[in-house]
Design an enzyme around this catalytic site. Structure first.
Site, short mmCIF file in Angstrom:
data_model
loop_
_atom_site.label_atom_id
_atom_site.label_comp_id
_atom_site.label_asym_id
_atom_site.label_seq_id
_atom_site.Cartn_x
_atom_site.Cartn_y
_atom_site.Cartn_z
N HIS A 145 -19.79 -7.22 31.20
CA HIS A 145 -21.11 -6.60 31.14
C HIS A 145 -22.05 -7.37 30.24
CE1 HIS A 145 -24.18 -3.67 29.85
NE2 HIS A 145 -24.10 -3.29 31.12
N TYR A 189 -21.10 3.70 31.53
CA TYR A 189 -22.11 4.48 32.23
C TYR A 189 -21.53 5.68 32.96
CZ TYR A 189 -24.96 0.36 31.30
OH TYR A 189 -25.62 -0.67 30.71
#
Length: 129
Positions: free
Chosen positions: A118, A58
């Site tokens: 994640h 990100y």
């Protein structure tokens, strides 16, 4: 400033290693990169101590690191008062140490308080970001 606590102290939860994790944190996923630094500084000023930088993919760790470095350098907060979380990206499951070191470098920290996977399914590794 008291270098760690404010009148707006967030309750904590003791985790299995004995450390206290604030039960309320601020994540920066989908935030405009240009706003992240000031947002984190302001969040520290009002009592936030737990910050979550989503995942390396990100690309918010560098801006988060700038904010943390400024907060630490100016004495706004001390490192021990913060609880910093980031995540191992899906393509880095076979490169955990390198990915963690890269996150630490971007966050300008010596250690993380929590490093999460994640997503439990790996994807093709491209390179460390």
């Amino acid at each position: 400033m008291d270098n760690g606590f404010s009148k707006h102290t967030v309750p904590t939860l003791k985790v299995n290693n004995g450390f206290d994790m604030p039960i309320l944190g601020l994540g920066v996923w989908r935030m405009d990169k240009a706003d992240i630094k000031q947002l984190i500084i302001n969040a520290i000023k009002i009592g936030y101590r737990h910050f979550e930088y989503c995942a390396a993919d990100y690309k918010s760790e560098r801006e988060g690191g700038e904010a943390l470095a400024e907060a630490l350098r100016t004495g706004l907060v001390n490192r021990e008062a913060l609880f910093v979380t980031t995540k191992l990206w899906n393509s880095d499951h076979g490169h955990v140490i390198e990915a963690c070191k890269d996150s630490l470098k971007k966050l300008r920290l010596e250690y993380l308080d929590l490093y999460l996977v994640h997503f439990p399914m790996a994807s093709r590794h491209l390179d460390i970001y």
